[in-house]
Design an enzyme around this catalytic site. Structure first.
Site, PDB file in Angstrom:
ATOM      1  CB  ALA A 180      -0.674  -0.037   1.422  1.00 11.37           C
ATOM      2  CG  ASP A 232      -2.916   1.348  -7.343  1.00 10.19           C
ATOM      3  OD1 ASP A 232      -2.717   0.632  -8.179  1.00 10.19           O
ATOM      4  OD2 ASP A 232      -2.943   1.446  -5.891  1.00 10.19           O
ATOM      5  CG  HIS A 247      -3.810  -8.685  -2.155  1.00 10.66           C
ATOM      6  ND1 HIS A 247      -3.562  -8.170  -1.760  1.00 10.66           N
ATOM      7  CD2 HIS A 247      -3.795  -9.853  -1.753  1.00 10.66           C
ATOM      8  CE1 HIS A 247      -2.704  -8.742  -0.494  1.00 10.66           C
ATOM      9  NE2 HIS A 247      -2.948  -9.824  -0.855  1.00 10.66           N
TER      10      HIS A 247
END
Length: 247
Positions: A24, A108, A123
């Site tokens: 992240a 993203d 993911h």
């Protein structure tokens, strides 16, 4: 810090098979917050406190689909986000032939937006959505434009599920195999923007058999490996100095 940047530059220059493993923190500099840090989110409708992990679990998706999609659309999708220097530097390294793969825990799609081709998304991605019944594909805009909070397929009226791995769901076997293969054959492993606490993904670095590991993360992480260069700083700033600004 400058000495560490110089060491990083030398390690990159002397390596022809680099793999990047990121989390992240790679995208926080693009304005995408780390949702794990916002603990105990309160849902007034259900009158119950949920952790972010519970809100993006398979159980929650099945039991409370409307609340799941409300949280998902408001907290996990950032359409205006653009690649930062970390993404751009990695794309440049791939174009030079040095970087062989990016393995990301993020959903993203910013690595691809920056130009990186060989990306393994552990993911999944918000940019892929499929009807659970007929399998019809919807890109992000198409999914968001479906009527209602819960996206229903235009063909069969079943729920359109984002192609993201929720808690309690298994990772994709093909993605796992590709990621493990890339890490196990890498000469240099760069770990960036991850606390290495989310498993099974974090365990993948145990397959690394190469020469050196570079860790770029604002906070210290628990990694007891020899030949490890640790840089506790902004990953975007570090890779900018080492790759984008380095002639």
């Amino acid at each position: 810090m400058n000495n560490k940047i110089e060491e990083l530059i030398q390690l990159i220059e002397n390596s022809d098979n680099i793999v990047f493993f990121g989390g992240a923190g790679t995208s926080t500099e693009s304005g995408i917050p780390d949702f794990r840090s916002s603990d105990g989110l309160f849902n007034e409708k259900l009158n119950k406190k949920f952790t972010p992990e519970q809100l993006v679990s398979h159980s929650f998706y099945i039991k409370y689909p409307e609340d799941f999609f409300s949280f998902y659309k408001s907290k996990l999708i950032y359409k205006e986000a653009k690649p930062n220097d970390a993404h751009l530097a990695l794309a440049k390294l791939e174009q030079s032939g040095k970087l062989k793969a990016v393995i990301t825990q993020n959903i993203d799609g910013l690595h691809q937006m920056a130009g990186t081709k060989n990306v393994f998304e552990l993911h999944g991605s918000v940019h892929r959505n499929y009807c659970e019944n007929c399998g019809k594909f919807y890109n992000l805009d198409e999914m968001l434009n479906l009527d209602g909070v819960i996206p229903y397929c235009e063909e069969c009226r079943s729920i359109v599920k984002p192609d993201v791995v929720l808690y309690e769901e298994a990772l994709d076997d093909v993605v796992i195999n590709n990621a493990v293969s890339a890490i196990s054959s890498a000469e240099l492993l760069i770990i960036g923007g991850t606390s290495l606490v989310v498993y099974p993904a974090a365990g993948f670095i145990n397959y690394f058999k190469g020469k050196n590991i570079i860790v770029i993360n604002r906070d210290n992480i628990n990694l007891s490996r020899s030949n490890t260069l640790v840089i506790n700083d902004s990953i975007g700033e570090v890779l900018n100095k080492a790759v984008l600004s380095n002639k």
